[in-house]
Design a protein around this motif. Structure first.
Motif, PDB file in Angstrom:
ATOM      1  N   UNK A 491       0.874  -1.177   0.000  1.00 61.01           N
ATOM      2  CA  UNK A 491       0.000   0.000   0.000  1.00 61.01           C
ATOM      3  C   UNK A 491       0.909   1.225   0.000  1.00 61.01           C
ATOM      4  N   UNK A 492       0.900   1.973  -1.101  1.00 61.38           N
ATOM      5  CA  UNK A 492       1.791   3.131  -1.244  1.00 61.38           C
ATOM      6  C   UNK A 492       1.201   4.396  -0.630  1.00 61.38           C
ATOM      7  N   UNK A 493       0.052   4.270   0.030  1.00 59.94           N
ATOM      8  CA  UNK A 493      -0.623   5.437   0.583  1.00 59.94           C
ATOM      9  C   UNK A 493      -1.608   6.014  -0.410  1.00 59.94           C
ATOM     10  N   UNK A 494      -2.526   6.847   0.064  1.00 57.92           N
ATOM     11  CA  UNK A 494      -3.537   7.499  -0.780  1.00 57.92           C
ATOM     12  C   UNK A 494      -4.345   6.483  -1.575  1.00 57.92           C
ATOM     13  N   UNK A 495      -4.546   5.297  -0.997  1.00 54.84           N
ATOM     14  CA  UNK A 495      -5.358   4.240  -1.627  1.00 54.84           C
ATOM     15  C   UNK A 495      -4.816   3.791  -2.971  1.00 54.84           C
ATOM     16  N   UNK A 496      -3.514   3.738  -3.084  1.00 56.08           N
ATOM     17  CA  UNK A 496      -2.866   3.231  -4.303  1.00 56.08           C
ATOM     18  C   UNK A 496      -1.976   2.054  -3.921  1.00 56.08           C
ATOM     19  N   UNK A 497      -2.086   0.960  -4.676  1.00 59.49           N
ATOM     20  CA  UNK A 497      -1.248  -0.200  -4.449  1.00 59.49           C
ATOM     21  C   UNK A 497      -0.025  -0.164  -5.361  1.00 59.49           C
ATOM     22  N   UNK A 498       1.035  -0.831  -4.936  1.00 57.06           N
ATOM     23  CA  UNK A 498       2.250  -0.939  -5.742  1.00 57.06           C
ATOM     24  C   UNK A 498       2.706  -2.381  -5.810  1.00 57.06           C
ATOM     25  N   UNK A 499       3.061  -2.838  -6.997  1.00 61.73           N
ATOM     26  CA  UNK A 499       3.535  -4.207  -7.190  1.00 61.73           C
ATOM     27  C   UNK A 499       4.983  -4.200  -7.660  1.00 61.73           C
ATOM     28  N   UNK A 500       5.813  -5.011  -7.031  1.00 60.67           N
ATOM     29  CA  UNK A 500       7.175  -5.236  -7.523  1.00 60.67           C
ATOM     30  C   UNK A 500       7.492  -6.712  -7.387  1.00 60.67           C
ATOM     31  N   UNK A 501       8.483  -7.185  -8.172  1.00 58.21           N
ATOM     32  CA  UNK A 501       8.927  -8.567  -8.026  1.00 58.21           C
ATOM     33  C   UNK A 501      10.439  -8.607  -7.965  1.00 58.21           C
ATOM     34  N   UNK A 502      10.975  -9.715  -7.482  1.00 62.83           N
ATOM     35  CA  UNK A 502      12.406  -9.795  -7.167  1.00 62.83           C
ATOM     36  C   UNK A 502      13.095 -10.962  -7.858  1.00 62.83           C
ATOM     37  N   UNK A 503      12.594 -11.362  -9.035  1.00 62.72           N
ATOM     38  CA  UNK A 503      13.213 -12.475  -9.747  1.00 62.72           C
ATOM     39  C   UNK A 503      14.513 -12.030 -10.404  1.00 62.72           C
ATOM     40  N   UNK A 504      15.346 -12.987 -10.807  1.00 62.25           N
ATOM     41  CA  UNK A 504      16.605 -12.673 -11.457  1.00 62.25           C
ATOM     42  C   UNK A 504      16.343 -11.966 -12.773  1.00 62.25           C
ATOM     43  N   UNK A 505      16.980 -10.795 -12.959  1.00 65.08           N
ATOM     44  CA  UNK A 505      16.799  -9.948 -14.147  1.00 65.08           C
ATOM     45  C   UNK A 505      15.347  -9.512 -14.327  1.00 65.08           C
ATOM     46  N   UNK A 506      14.551  -9.649 -13.250  1.00 71.99           N
ATOM     47  CA  UNK A 506      13.156  -9.230 -13.323  1.00 71.99           C
ATOM     48  C   UNK A 506      12.310 -10.077 -14.252  1.00 71.99           C
ATOM     49  N   UNK A 507      12.731 -11.334 -14.494  1.00 70.41           N
ATOM     50  CA  UNK A 507      11.986 -12.176 -15.430  1.00 70.41           C
ATOM     51  C   UNK A 507      10.574 -12.443 -14.919  1.00 70.41           C
TER      52      UNK A 507
END
Length: 800
Positions: A491-507
């Motif tokens: 939850x990035x605040x202001x009712x906005x979600x954020x998605x990230x991933x941590x795979x090798x090279x971002x695959x």
């Protein structure tokens, strides 16, 4: 004061000056680039009977410098056409034209007397209030202002860019005691917002911050070479990405910078910093003196610590200098037990802790290097900066460190490391002991998504400046609302979600696709929308081709079909969601990551984003909706007055030649980004906050879920024949291999809507089905599997 920069003058067109001019032109500023007029003719000019007064001769030096910059690789501009914003001239004839400039930047030779002469001339023509700055890397800024008027001094400051200025994000701002505070604030803000820089406020001390710490770091390693009997190849293995440093590590970086430049800065620090407790580290080792005496200065002279030659088979070979014999030999790949174990760990923090525990030579080196570095930066406060975070910012932005010195110390435990440092004979600055005695155990901490640093004067944590504008995804780990082993939804605040991933090279594999689906689903339930971004070196290298290869080798086509369907459905979910989805890529944004950008409601890429559909290189076509989307866009762009096939042909060859944009700006010309939709973030650090603002803007404007398209015009056989002809021409011209032809024909078939007898209107799903069928059929091709295998083994596809 509302200061606006419409025109900039750059005085000096050498390697640095010409590239600074290019960077200003790249952000849209009219630029005047000046240098000296030649004092003698070249043989070619004499043969043409030209005189020193001829315009072509007068501006030869500056024009040749600019031309060389524009031809250099990597390019100093985002797009070649921006060079038209640069006007050239010479000091004798054209210095008077600075009267129309809002900012004058001096980038002439590093000699105080010459700089003072230039500034005396500048003062004759500049209008009051004009900014005057120097790009010096070593001369005290205040000395250059001596003898100048009060207005000149008020508007004079140091602005130290790092080369190449387009790519290295550091801009050191060095005010003098005379500099108006408004000028300093403006330069800090302008450098950040418009030039895309990490602006770091520095004191007017020798080498400022980055070079002071950076050159210490290099020189300390040089002395460890002698102390521990290390080879160049061993040092390169220990001081590169393994510990969060650039691939160029130590000795290769020295070759690029110029070994003579490194020695000059080191001697400058030793001469001008008599109270530096580690002054001895800047002493020049005997072997380094020999290297300079031999004029082996690095890339500028063709050899330095490394030398490029041609091997027996005519292939390029890189030799390494033996510092004992001063002879070059083949590169060696050193093996250390602790390094081999650490290499398998992707997380830098964990890797650093492992290396520091190593019982071998590598572990000993890591401890000595880091303990020396920690000691040095602790003693540089408050000498070079009052705030510790500025030291870390300068090293990450100027020297490409993935992690700053104080942050590294945090990772290893400040108290535990300080104790071991003292036991090993390394001193720690008193303020660190006071901090630990007060119960404060880290230099940084995160609270509610904001990063705080330990402020030494107040002895408490303070928020980093501009926190709202520089959102970092990992800082919201405490506000995780969902996760799996590859992804986090915050939850990035202001009712906005954020998605990230941590795979090798971002695959992008199954777990990432699950994360995208879950992130959108959760946002639809009770949030305004979703930002997709990451903090790694790159956004994403695309789909997980290893999984594709495994399924194809095993001939598990049902599972492969399901995987492709899942990818397509997820990309369509990005497009057809009930809330806005904004993607904020940076660095490599290839294949599936590009397809996600194509389907997003808005893309907020960093200027340094390299975006493209590269599947043809591994013998496939874009299978996550990318082929469909390019066919759809080609249909929407067709208009009266030109053959229908022109737009389709352009779109087809963008994919067929696996074009990748060299900047986010170029991605507009490739048809990947849309000018009426997407916004480039010149400062990579701002892109997540800007993407979040875009979600809120789209939501507040009354976002409505788009309707699935069923009116995509495809051209069938008429266009198919034209594309086949183009493919054949590329094959005849040896631009395409036999297998390239096979893959390109599959691509053409999908983009034309199949073998239709006449143009027709089809649905997006119709095109997705064609795309998936073509993708699956190519997975059964032996040469496609050979290409994928070569990528998995060596990082590059074989040409077959």
């Amino acid at each position: 004061m509302n200061r606006i920069i419409k025109k900039v003058a750059v005085l000096g067109s050498g390697v640095m000056g010409s590239r600074i001019a290019c960077h200003f032109a790249g952000i849209g500023v009219q630029t005047l680039l000046l240098d000296i007029a030649p004092k003698e003719l070249t043989p070619a000019e004499s043969a043409k009977k030209l005189t020193l007064e001829h315009p072509a001769v007068r501006n030869r030096i500056v024009n040749e410098s600019l031309a060389a910059a524009l031809k250099s690789n990597p390019s100093p501009v985002y797009m070649k056409e921006v060079a038209s914003r640069i006007k050239t001239g010479n000091f004798t004839d054209d210095l008077k034209n600075i009267v129309s400039c809002d900012w004058v930047i001096e980038v002439v030779v590093e000699r105080l007397d010459i700089k003072q002469q230039i500034f005396a001339e500048v003062e004759k023509y500049r209008k009051p209030g004009t900014l005057i700055t120097s790009n010096t890397s070593g001369i005290p800024i205040h000395l250059m202002a001596e003898g100048r008027s009060e207005d000149f001094k008020k508007h004079f400051c140091g602005t130290h860019f790092f080369n190449p200025p387009r790519y290295l994000r550091l801009l050191e701002i060095i005010p003098t005691p005379y500099t108006d505070e408004e000028v300093t604030r403006f330069l800090m803000h302008y450098g950040d917002l418009h030039l895309g820089k990490t602006t770091v406020l520095c004191k007017d001390t020798p080498a400022f911050i980055a070079n002071r710490v950076g050159v210490y770091s290099v020189m300390s390693i040089f002395h460890l070479v002698d102390e521990m009997g290390l080879t160049i190849d061993e040092v390169e293995a220990l001081t590169g990405p393994l510990i969060g440093r650039p691939k160029s590590a130590t000795f290769r970086t020295s070759d690029v910078v110029g070994i003579d430049t490194l020695v000059k800065v080191a001697k400058g620090v030793a001469d001008n910093c008599p109270k530096d407790e580690q002054r001895g580290a800047f002493a020049i080792p005997a072997w380094l003196d020999k290297v300079v005496a031999n004029n082996w200065l690095g890339d500028k002279t063709g050899q330095g610590f490394f030398k490029k030659t041609k091997g027996a088979g005519g292939e390029k070979e890189i030799l390494t200098l033996n510092l004992q014999t001063m002879e070059y030999g083949p590169r060696q790949r050193p093996k250390f037990a602790s390094v081999e174990a650490a290499k398998a760990v992707d997380d830098l923090y964990t890797r650093l802790r492992m290396l520091m525990q190593g019982a071998d030579k590598a572990g000993e080196f890591c401890r000595k290097f880091h303990y020396g570095l920690f000691s040095y930066v602790s003693h540089r406060i408050p000498e070079i900066s009052d705030e510790l975070y500025r030291v870390d910012d300068a090293m990450m932005a100027g020297f490409g460190w993935e992690i700053g010195a104080f942050e590294s110390w945090d990772v290893l435990g400040v108290e535990a490391a300080a104790k071991k440092m003292k036991e090993a004979g390394y001193s720690v600055a008193g303020w660190v002991d006071e901090m630990l005695a007060a119960g404060i155990k880290t230099f940084y901490k995160v609270e509610n998504g904001k990063r705080l640093y330990y402020d030494i004067p107040s002895r408490q944590y303070v928020a980093l400046p501009g926190g709202e504008a520089f959102l970092v995804m990992k800082n919201f780990a405490g506000q995780t609302v969902w996760k799996n082993s590859a992804c986090n939804v915050y939850h990035l605040g202001d009712d906005v979600l954020g998605l990230e991933w941590n795979t090798k090279m971002g695959t992008i594999g199954g777990e990432v696709l699950e994360g995208i689906q879950r992130g959108i689903g959760m946002a639809e339930e009770k949030y305004k929308g979703l930002v997709v971004a990451g903090d790694g070196a790159n956004f994403s290298a695309g789909a997980n081709v290893g999984l594709i290869f495994m399924l194809a080798i095993e001939q598990d086509y049902d599972e492969l079909d399901m995987a492709v369907r899942q990818f397509q459905q997820t990309m369509m979910r990005v497009r057809y969601s009930a809330v806005p989805v904004v993607v904020a890529p940076h660095g490599l944004t290839l294949g599936g990551a590009c397809e996600m950008s194509l389907h997003a409601d808005r893309v907020v890429p960093a200027a340094e984003s390299y975006i493209g559909l590269v599947e043809l290189g591994v013998g496939l076509i874009p299978g996550g909706g990318g082929t469909k989307e390019f066919a759809l866009r080609a249909a929407d762009e067709m208009h009266d007055g030109e053959p229908e096939t022109i737009t389709l042909k352009n779109r087809f060859f963008t994919i067929a030649t696996a074009k990748v944009s060299t900047s986010a700006y170029e991605a507009f010309d490739l048809g990947i980004l849309k000018k009426d939709r997407d916004i480039v973030s010149i400062n990579q650090g701002r892109r997540v906050a800007e993407a979040k603002s875009a979600v809120i803007e789209l939501y507040n404007d009354g976002y409505t879920m788009p309707v699935l398209r069923k009116d995509v015009r495809v051209l069938g056989r008429s266009a198919l024949g034209m594309l086949y002809s183009g493919i054949h021409s590329m094959w005849r011209g040896q631009y395409a291999t036999d297998h390239d032809v096979v893959v390109a024909k599959k691509l053409a078939y999908v983009m034309c809507g199949g073998d239709l007898s006449e143009p027709a209107l089809v649905s997006e799903q119709y095109l997705l089905d064609l795309e998936r069928e073509a993708f699956l059929s190519l997975c059964g091709e032996k040469k496609t599997l050979e290409r994928i295998q070569s990528v998995l083994k060596g990082g590059k596809p074989v040409r077959n």
